[in-house]
Design an enzyme around this catalytic site. Sequence first.
Site, short mmCIF file in Angstrom:
data_model
loop_
_atom_site.label_atom_id
_atom_site.label_comp_id
_atom_site.label_asym_id
_atom_site.label_seq_id
_atom_site.Cartn_x
_atom_site.Cartn_y
_atom_site.Cartn_z
N ASP A 15 0.81 -1.21 0.00
CA ASP A 15 0.00 0.00 0.00
C ASP A 15 0.85 1.27 0.00
O ASP A 15 0.68 2.15 0.84
CB ASP A 15 -0.94 0.05 1.20
CG ASP A 15 -1.94 -1.08 1.15
OD1 ASP A 15 -2.30 -1.56 2.22
OD2 ASP A 15 -2.33 -1.49 0.06
N ILE A 171 2.43 2.77 4.04
CA ILE A 171 1.13 2.19 3.75
C ILE A 171 0.27 3.26 3.08
O ILE A 171 0.55 4.45 3.19
CB ILE A 171 0.43 1.62 5.02
CG1 ILE A 171 0.26 2.69 6.10
CG2 ILE A 171 1.17 0.42 5.56
CD1 ILE A 171 -0.48 2.20 7.35
N ASP A 172 -0.74 2.82 2.40
CA ASP A 172 -1.56 3.70 1.60
C ASP A 172 -2.37 4.68 2.44
O ASP A 172 -2.64 4.43 3.62
CB ASP A 172 -2.49 2.84 0.74
CG ASP A 172 -3.34 3.66 -0.21
OD1 ASP A 172 -2.76 4.32 -1.07
OD2 ASP A 172 -4.58 3.65 -0.07
N LYS A 173 -2.79 5.75 1.82
CA LYS A 173 -3.60 6.78 2.48
C LYS A 173 -4.79 6.18 3.23
O LYS A 173 -5.04 6.51 4.39
CB LYS A 173 -4.09 7.79 1.45
CG LYS A 173 -5.13 8.78 1.97
CD LYS A 173 -5.68 9.63 0.85
CE LYS A 173 -6.80 10.53 1.36
NZ LYS A 173 -7.40 11.34 0.27
#
Length: 361
Positions: A15, A171-173
């Site tokens: 992510d 990691i992703d938003k």
Amino acid sequence: MSEEIEIPDEVAEEDAASIDEPSFITEDGREMYEHFRFVADKGQQMIRVDKFLVDRMEKTSRNRIQQAADAGCVIVNGKPTKSSYKVKPGDVVSIVMDRPRYELEIIPEDIPLDIVYEDDDLLVVNKPAGLVVHPGHGNYTGTLVNALAWHFKDNPDYDVSDPRLGLVHRIDKDTSGLLVVAKTPEAKTHLGGQFFNKTTRREYVAVVWGDFPEKKGTIVGNIARNPRNKLQMAVFDDPTIGKHAVTHYEVIESFGYVSVVKCVLETGRTHQIRVHMLSKGHPLFNDARYGGDKILKGTTFAKYKQFVENCFKTCPRQALHARTLGFKHPRTGKEMDFQCDVPADMTSLIEKWRIYRKSDE
């Protein structure tokens, strides 16, 4: 401190905050981004590449460039080179780093941080969903990096623009959970090596569409950018395409139309859990990028449709949380393990499905 040179120890992580096109991929699979490029003119006399670069870059020492070359960050004509390489006319010399270049100065912002642990070497933070990790893509403020700049504003040894410090993985938003931040170059080197060598311990909790015939399993499949959609990653059977990726999963709870699963990462590729689950027919619940924001399982009754829509509102993002993180302390060598609770939006979502399943029995 200038951010021109990085000693990269970070590996691609599940992510990633963005999936910009990397400029260069190292032999060990690290995605690198070009920050500076110089083309030697036709009259260029042969000169060491470290001298060539220090003459063209401000606020950068020759020693720093030599360190960057040792770390594989100095690229000549598409290949990493040693600092002793002699630049020739027409050579293309690049400086690459393990993250996209920050286009603007990092402004400290008083953004609350949920700090799980901190000492002189590192910091572990529980990132909420919705918080972008790195500036970029129009998100030049309000990011985790801006929050870290505020947190360390009175620490003269921490320069948020120094790429030898900071986030070791991403990691992703819209993914919540644990991240580790290195406060010294030595800590980032040591921690980055653990991520690359797959000795860290990372466990995610996800809500996905569908039921699993087997309650445990392992997904193996190379991951690369989707050629039909640059904003997506995809799984490829061809071993020559993409990067090797392995995800171990176990079903924690099943509600027929959706399941709660535990995912343990053996590798850390961009969007790994999301695309691995999608490849098996189980996209993450409300994952808009990969089609999980539509009703993929269940009945056609209007009451059910309304229930799912309410679930989407309850957890308005992909239902993915980085629950545990374990590693060896970079200075003491002590094994450290951290855990953070599944956040309220996901727990509420799971409880809604639990109640629905009981009422449907």
